[in-house]
Design a protein around this motif. Structure first.
Motif, short mmCIF file in Angstrom:
data_model
loop_
_atom_site.label_atom_id
_atom_site.label_comp_id
_atom_site.label_asym_id
_atom_site.label_seq_id
_atom_site.Cartn_x
_atom_site.Cartn_y
_atom_site.Cartn_z
N THR A 28 -20.33 -20.91 24.59
CA THR A 28 -21.24 -21.61 25.50
C THR A 28 -21.72 -22.90 24.84
O THR A 28 -21.52 -23.13 23.64
N GLN A 29 -22.36 -23.74 25.63
CA GLN A 29 -22.87 -25.01 25.11
C GLN A 29 -23.93 -24.77 24.05
O GLN A 29 -23.98 -25.47 23.03
N THR A 30 -24.78 -23.77 24.25
CA THR A 30 -25.83 -23.46 23.28
C THR A 30 -25.22 -23.02 21.95
O THR A 30 -25.70 -23.42 20.89
N LEU A 31 -24.17 -22.23 22.02
CA LEU A 31 -23.50 -21.78 20.80
C LEU A 31 -22.85 -22.95 20.06
O LEU A 31 -22.90 -23.02 18.84
N LYS A 32 -22.27 -23.88 20.80
CA LYS A 32 -21.65 -25.05 20.16
C LYS A 32 -22.70 -25.89 19.43
O LYS A 32 -22.47 -26.34 18.31
N VAL A 33 -23.86 -26.08 20.06
CA VAL A 33 -24.93 -26.84 19.42
C VAL A 33 -25.42 -26.14 18.17
O VAL A 33 -25.63 -26.77 17.13
N ALA A 34 -25.56 -24.82 18.24
CA ALA A 34 -26.03 -24.06 17.08
C ALA A 34 -25.01 -24.13 15.94
O ALA A 34 -25.39 -24.27 14.77
N GLN A 35 -23.74 -24.04 16.26
CA GLN A 35 -22.71 -24.13 15.22
C GLN A 35 -22.70 -25.51 14.58
O GLN A 35 -22.51 -25.64 13.37
N ASP A 36 -22.90 -26.55 15.37
CA ASP A 36 -22.94 -27.91 14.82
C ASP A 36 -24.15 -28.09 13.91
O ASP A 36 -24.07 -28.75 12.87
N GLU A 37 -25.28 -27.50 14.28
CA GLU A 37 -26.47 -27.60 13.44
C GLU A 37 -26.29 -26.87 12.12
O GLU A 37 -26.80 -27.30 11.09
N ILE A 38 -25.56 -25.76 12.15
CA ILE A 38 -25.35 -24.99 10.92
C ILE A 38 -24.44 -25.76 9.96
O ILE A 38 -24.66 -25.76 8.74
N THR A 39 -23.42 -26.43 10.48
CA THR A 39 -22.45 -27.10 9.61
C THR A 39 -22.94 -28.44 9.09
O THR A 39 -22.38 -28.96 8.13
N GLN A 40 -23.98 -29.02 9.71
CA GLN A 40 -24.50 -30.30 9.25
C GLN A 40 -25.37 -30.10 8.02
O GLN A 40 -26.11 -29.11 7.93
N PRO A 41 -25.34 -31.00 7.05
CA PRO A 41 -26.19 -30.86 5.87
C PRO A 41 -27.67 -31.03 6.24
O PRO A 41 -28.00 -31.80 7.14
N LEU A 42 -28.52 -30.32 5.56
CA LEU A 42 -29.95 -30.39 5.82
C LEU A 42 -30.57 -31.52 5.01
O LEU A 42 -30.18 -31.78 3.88
N ALA A 43 -31.56 -32.16 5.59
CA ALA A 43 -32.30 -33.19 4.87
C ALA A 43 -33.26 -32.51 3.90
O ALA A 43 -33.98 -31.60 4.27
N PHE A 44 -33.28 -32.97 2.66
CA PHE A 44 -34.13 -32.37 1.64
C PHE A 44 -35.28 -33.31 1.33
O PHE A 44 -35.07 -34.49 1.08
#
Length: 58
Positions: A28-44
């Motif tokens: 689903t679209q929500t799952l795609k957004v969540a997967q993209d957020e997981i793979t992006q590096p986090l700002a520290f």
């Protein structure tokens, strides 16, 4: 009657096995957004800069 019950148990096991192992879930679209957020590096940000100084002497 036991044959009917046994048949329903077997049918239930077959349907459950199909949905658990054979059918691929749709993305689903929500799952795609969540997967993209997981793979992006986090700002520290260094939070140690914002700790107030210790009060008193030891």
């Amino acid at each position: 009657m036991p044959y009917l019950f046994g048949g329903l148990v077997v049918l239930n096991a077959v349907i459950l096995g199909y949905y658990l192992f054979l059918q691929q879930p749709s993305t689903t679209q929500t799952l795609k957004v969540a997967q993209d957020e997981i793979t992006q590096p986090l700002a520290f940000t260094n939070s140690a800069e914002y700790i107030p100084p210790a009060i008193g002497n030891k």
